[in-house]
Scaffold this motif. Structure first.
Motif, PDB file in Angstrom:
ATOM      1  N   SER A 164      12.690  -5.740   2.152  1.00  0.00           N
ATOM      2  CA  SER A 164      13.441  -6.190   0.982  1.00  0.00           C
ATOM      3  C   SER A 164      12.730  -5.662  -0.257  1.00  0.00           C
ATOM      4  O   SER A 164      11.484  -5.640  -0.306  1.00  0.00           O
ATOM      5  N   TRP A 165      13.524  -5.258  -1.252  1.00  0.00           N
ATOM      6  CA  TRP A 165      12.886  -4.835  -2.502  1.00  0.00           C
ATOM      7  C   TRP A 165      12.156  -5.999  -3.155  1.00  0.00           C
ATOM      8  O   TRP A 165      11.224  -5.793  -3.945  1.00  0.00           O
ATOM      9  N   SER A 166      12.519  -7.231  -2.798  1.00  0.00           N
ATOM     10  CA  SER A 166      11.808  -8.396  -3.334  1.00  0.00           C
ATOM     11  C   SER A 166      10.382  -8.483  -2.810  1.00  0.00           C
ATOM     12  O   SER A 166       9.532  -9.159  -3.411  1.00  0.00           O
ATOM     13  N   LEU A 167      10.095  -7.829  -1.672  1.00  0.00           N
ATOM     14  CA  LEU A 167       8.751  -7.855  -1.100  1.00  0.00           C
ATOM     15  C   LEU A 167       7.822  -6.813  -1.710  1.00  0.00           C
ATOM     16  O   LEU A 167       6.627  -6.794  -1.413  1.00  0.00           O
ATOM     17  N   MET A 168       8.364  -5.934  -2.518  1.00  0.00           N
ATOM     18  CA  MET A 168       7.521  -4.920  -3.157  1.00  0.00           C
ATOM     19  C   MET A 168       6.443  -5.605  -4.001  1.00  0.00           C
ATOM     20  O   MET A 168       6.759  -6.460  -4.842  1.00  0.00           O
ATOM     21  N   PRO A 169       5.163  -5.292  -3.785  1.00  0.00           N
ATOM     22  CA  PRO A 169       4.133  -5.879  -4.648  1.00  0.00           C
ATOM     23  C   PRO A 169       4.436  -5.634  -6.121  1.00  0.00           C
ATOM     24  O   PRO A 169       4.912  -4.562  -6.499  1.00  0.00           O
ATOM     25  N   LYS A 170       4.163  -6.629  -6.935  1.00  0.00           N
ATOM     26  CA  LYS A 170       4.406  -6.504  -8.372  1.00  0.00           C
ATOM     27  C   LYS A 170       3.437  -5.512  -9.010  1.00  0.00           C
ATOM     28  O   LYS A 170       3.716  -4.971 -10.084  1.00  0.00           O
ATOM     29  N   ALA A 171       2.309  -5.296  -8.349  1.00  0.00           N
ATOM     30  CA  ALA A 171       1.345  -4.299  -8.806  1.00  0.00           C
ATOM     31  C   ALA A 171       0.521  -3.853  -7.611  1.00  0.00           C
ATOM     32  O   ALA A 171       0.255  -4.633  -6.702  1.00  0.00           O
ATOM     33  N   ALA A 172       0.130  -2.590  -7.617  1.00  0.00           N
ATOM     34  CA  ALA A 172      -0.772  -2.051  -6.605  1.00  0.00           C
ATOM     35  C   ALA A 172      -2.024  -1.568  -7.324  1.00  0.00           C
ATOM     36  O   ALA A 172      -1.936  -0.698  -8.196  1.00  0.00           O
ATOM     37  N   ILE A 173      -3.153  -2.160  -6.999  1.00  0.00           N
ATOM     38  CA  ILE A 173      -4.425  -1.775  -7.615  1.00  0.00           C
ATOM     39  C   ILE A 173      -5.131  -0.861  -6.624  1.00  0.00           C
ATOM     40  O   ILE A 173      -5.759  -1.312  -5.662  1.00  0.00           O
ATOM     41  N   CYS A 174      -5.002   0.447  -6.822  1.00  0.00           N
ATOM     42  CA  CYS A 174      -5.495   1.439  -5.871  1.00  0.00           C
ATOM     43  C   CYS A 174      -6.791   2.052  -6.398  1.00  0.00           C
ATOM     44  O   CYS A 174      -6.768   3.013  -7.180  1.00  0.00           O
ATOM     45  N   ASP A 175      -7.896   1.484  -5.974  1.00  0.00           N
ATOM     46  CA  ASP A 175      -9.219   1.909  -6.423  1.00  0.00           C
ATOM     47  C   ASP A 175      -9.943   2.557  -5.246  1.00  0.00           C
ATOM     48  O   ASP A 175     -10.395   1.858  -4.331  1.00  0.00           O
ATOM     49  N   PRO A 176     -10.064   3.898  -5.230  1.00  0.00           N
ATOM     50  CA  PRO A 176     -10.718   4.560  -4.097  1.00  0.00           C
ATOM     51  C   PRO A 176     -12.149   4.092  -3.856  1.00  0.00           C
ATOM     52  O   PRO A 176     -12.660   4.238  -2.742  1.00  0.00           O
ATOM     53  N   ALA A 177     -12.778   3.521  -4.875  1.00  0.00           N
ATOM     54  CA  ALA A 177     -14.150   3.039  -4.696  1.00  0.00           C
ATOM     55  C   ALA A 177     -14.223   1.962  -3.620  1.00  0.00           C
ATOM     56  O   ALA A 177     -15.262   1.797  -2.966  1.00  0.00           O
ATOM     57  N   LEU A 178     -13.130   1.225  -3.434  1.00  0.00           N
ATOM     58  CA  LEU A 178     -13.117   0.155  -2.427  1.00  0.00           C
ATOM     59  C   LEU A 178     -13.095   0.711  -1.011  1.00  0.00           C
ATOM     60  O   LEU A 178     -13.292  -0.043  -0.053  1.00  0.00           O
ATOM     61  N   THR A 179     -12.838   2.021  -0.849  1.00  0.00           N
ATOM     62  CA  THR A 179     -12.818   2.627   0.482  1.00  0.00           C
ATOM     63  C   THR A 179     -14.100   3.396   0.779  1.00  0.00           C
ATOM     64  O   THR A 179     -14.263   3.899   1.896  1.00  0.00           O
ATOM     65  N   LEU A 180     -15.017   3.512  -0.179  1.00  0.00           N
ATOM     66  CA  LEU A 180     -16.272   4.215   0.051  1.00  0.00           C
ATOM     67  C   LEU A 180     -17.062   3.494   1.146  1.00  0.00           C
ATOM     68  O   LEU A 180     -17.218   2.279   1.114  1.00  0.00           O
ATOM     69  N   GLY A 181     -17.547   4.229   2.101  1.00  0.00           N
ATOM     70  CA  GLY A 181     -18.327   3.623   3.165  1.00  0.00           C
ATOM     71  C   GLY A 181     -17.499   3.037   4.290  1.00  0.00           C
ATOM     72  O   GLY A 181     -18.052   2.437   5.218  1.00  0.00           O
ATOM     73  N   LEU A 182     -16.178   3.197   4.246  1.00  0.00           N
ATOM     74  CA  LEU A 182     -15.341   2.740   5.361  1.00  0.00           C
ATOM     75  C   LEU A 182     -15.811   3.442   6.630  1.00  0.00           C
ATOM     76  O   LEU A 182     -16.048   4.647   6.627  1.00  0.00           O
ATOM     77  N   PRO A 183     -15.978   2.724   7.752  1.00  0.00           N
ATOM     78  CA  PRO A 183     -16.499   3.344   8.973  1.00  0.00           C
ATOM     79  C   PRO A 183     -15.680   4.565   9.400  1.00  0.00           C
ATOM     80  O   PRO A 183     -14.463   4.606   9.185  1.00  0.00           O
ATOM     81  N   PRO A 184     -16.326   5.555  10.009  1.00  0.00           N
ATOM     82  CA  PRO A 184     -15.639   6.806  10.367  1.00  0.00           C
ATOM     83  C   PRO A 184     -14.385   6.602  11.219  1.00  0.00           C
ATOM     84  O   PRO A 184     -13.347   7.215  10.932  1.00  0.00           O
ATOM     85  N   GLN A 185     -14.458   5.770  12.263  1.00  0.00           N
ATOM     86  CA  GLN A 185     -13.302   5.631  13.147  1.00  0.00           C
ATOM     87  C   GLN A 185     -12.128   4.988  12.413  1.00  0.00           C
ATOM     88  O   GLN A 185     -10.977   5.384  12.602  1.00  0.00           O
ATOM     89  N   LEU A 186     -12.413   4.011  11.547  1.00  0.00           N
ATOM     90  CA  LEU A 186     -11.338   3.373  10.788  1.00  0.00           C
ATOM     91  C   LEU A 186     -10.776   4.340   9.746  1.00  0.00           C
ATOM     92  O   LEU A 186      -9.567   4.360   9.492  1.00  0.00           O
ATOM     93  N   THR A 187     -11.641   5.149   9.141  1.00  0.00           N
ATOM     94  CA  THR A 187     -11.184   6.178   8.209  1.00  0.00           C
ATOM     95  C   THR A 187     -10.226   7.133   8.908  1.00  0.00           C
ATOM     96  O   THR A 187      -9.148   7.464   8.397  1.00  0.00           O
ATOM     97  N   ALA A 188     -10.614   7.574  10.108  1.00  0.00           N
ATOM     98  CA  ALA A 188      -9.797   8.519  10.863  1.00  0.00           C
ATOM     99  C   ALA A 188      -8.477   7.901  11.286  1.00  0.00           C
ATOM    100  O   ALA A 188      -7.407   8.511  11.132  1.00  0.00           O
ATOM    101  N   ALA A 189      -8.523   6.681  11.816  1.00  0.00           N
ATOM    102  CA  ALA A 189      -7.309   6.039  12.324  1.00  0.00           C
ATOM    103  C   ALA A 189      -6.323   5.739  11.210  1.00  0.00           C
ATOM    104  O   ALA A 189      -5.113   5.978  11.353  1.00  0.00           O
ATOM    105  N   THR A 190      -6.806   5.238  10.080  1.00  0.00           N
ATOM    106  CA  THR A 190      -5.900   4.945   8.970  1.00  0.00           C
ATOM    107  C   THR A 190      -5.395   6.233   8.327  1.00  0.00           C
ATOM    108  O   THR A 190      -4.250   6.310   7.882  1.00  0.00           O
ATOM    109  N   GLY A 191      -6.253   7.254   8.304  1.00  0.00           N
ATOM    110  CA  GLY A 191      -5.814   8.536   7.774  1.00  0.00           C
ATOM    111  C   GLY A 191      -4.726   9.170   8.620  1.00  0.00           C
ATOM    112  O   GLY A 191      -3.761   9.745   8.098  1.00  0.00           O
TER     113      GLY A 191
END
Length: 378
Positions: A164-191
């Motif tokens: 539903s368009w009502s479920l769209m987040p009102k804002a997305a705070i996309c800060d790549p710094a929060l992904t620094l140090g993400l474990p390799p396997q999780l980085t690969a799988a999410t990528g």
């Protein structure tokens, strides 16, 4: 007629998290429930979000499982109501964001969650009364922060989509710094999850040229940087481009996905321990080969255009390239290595044919087609 609609406000850059208080004020969230998981808390990623909120009173639900469930949505909703919250902040990967979207529905709409599932005809029942949500992604893959949908395992064991368009987040705070140090396997799988999104969006037959362009650019960025991000979690340029690619994939969702997601949704419901992004990576080669025979894929030279975005030769075997990338990243390249057995196929096929992504594949797969794809992916 094609519906082309892009609505989310996105803060994208290193240190974008600093904009969180301003968006809470804009939206009117004064007492949020933060929806996250124990991994995010343990990694120390939750604390900067709480620090950024300062003296704002907030509650925290950190029980989101790897594949969000209706039970988790219920527990978070109970806390939301108990603490008299007035909005949601999702901090985590797609699981936390999708769980928060489930809470946004459950806290404001009566009845069991399946009432609002897309395949149950529930999308029109989701109204703008949903609790407001701000999404703060800590992985680069699902793109749920800019999408109108969520995937939740409901009480009867089905892994269902809610749109539903009502479920769209009102804002997305996309800060790549929060992904620094993400474990390799999780980085690969999410990528690889983001790569699957971009590829399936581009192969989907609906007419949506903006989505096609967005998906191809997302594929280009992800393919170019996923190995760097996996090797070195502190590579800021790689992390920036991976988060961008994740957004690209999800912005194209409205065009449709396909059999990769029909199968991964279904198998993820049969065995919730399996990681969605890894399943997508495993299914992609077989689905690409299946889709190669679709008229729309051939007419638009979809495989050649994806090969170009991946910096491959025009006549390259795109399916094999995906398989080889998955192997280089250290992910399983077959279902057997993930503990899947042929005895599970019947249940997977039944649910895949009922999945909301089934009808938007460029070729409609029969039960026999799905079985062949499962077998090829073992």
């Amino acid at each position: 007629m094609a519906l082309i609609q892009y609505l989310t406000q996105i803060e994208f850059d290193f240190d974008a998290l600093a904009q969180l208080p301003a968006h809470c004020a804009r939206i009117g969230i004064r007492r949020p429930l933060i929806v996250t998981d124990t991994g995010v808390r343990a990694a120390g990623v939750l604390q900067p979000v709480q620090d950024m909120l300062g003296s704002m009173s907030c509650a925290v639900y950190d029980g989101t499982p790897p594949n969000p469930t209706e039970a988790a949505v219920r527990a978070a909703t109970a806390l939301y109501q108990q603490e008299k919250c007035d909005g949601l902040i999702a901090v985590g990967g797609g699981s936390a964001i999708d769980c928060a979207k489930g809470v946004a529905i459950a806290a404001t709409h009566p009845g069991p969650l399946k009432t609002y599932a897309t395949i149950e005809g529930g999308s029109p029942k989701i109204t703008d009364a949903v609790a407001p949500l701000i999404a703060v992604p800590t992985t680069a893959g699902t793109g749920s922060e800019v999408a109108r949908g969520a995937i939740v395992i409901v009480d009867d064991g089905r892994k269902l989509g809610f749109h539903s368009w009502s479920l769209m987040p009102k804002a997305a705070i996309c800060d790549p710094a929060l992904t620094l140090g993400l474990p390799p396997q999780l980085t690969a799988a999410t990528g690889m999850d983001a790569i699957a999104h971009c590829m399936e969006v581009f192969m989907a037959p609906a007419f949506n040229p903006p989505a096609d362009g967005i998906a191809l650019e997302g594929l280009r960025r992800d393919w170019a940087f996923i190995e760097r991000a996996t090797r070195d979690g502190s590579d800021r340029e790689a992390r920036l481009n991976m988060m961008a690619a994740s957004i690209h994939g999800a912005m194209g969702f409205q065009k449709g996905l396909g059999c990769v997601h029909s199968l991964s949704h279904s198998l993820g419901g049969v065995d919730p321990r399996l990681h969605h992004g890894t399943l997508n990576a495993v299914f992609l080669p077989a689905v690409i080969r299946f889709n190669a025979g679709a008229e729309s894929v051939q007419k638009e030279e979809r495989l050649a255009r994806m090969a170009q975005a991946m910096d491959l030769k025009k006549d390259a075997d795109v399916a094999q390239a995906v398989h080889d990338m998955t192997a280089r990243l250290g992910l399983p390249t077959g279902l057997a290595a993930m503990g899947v057995t042929p005895e599970q196929f019947d249940a997977v096929i039944t649910h895949a044919q009922r999945d909301h992504c089934h009808q938007t594949n460029p070729r409609i797969a029969s039960a026999a087609d799905y079985r062949a794809m499962l077998t090829a992916s073992m």
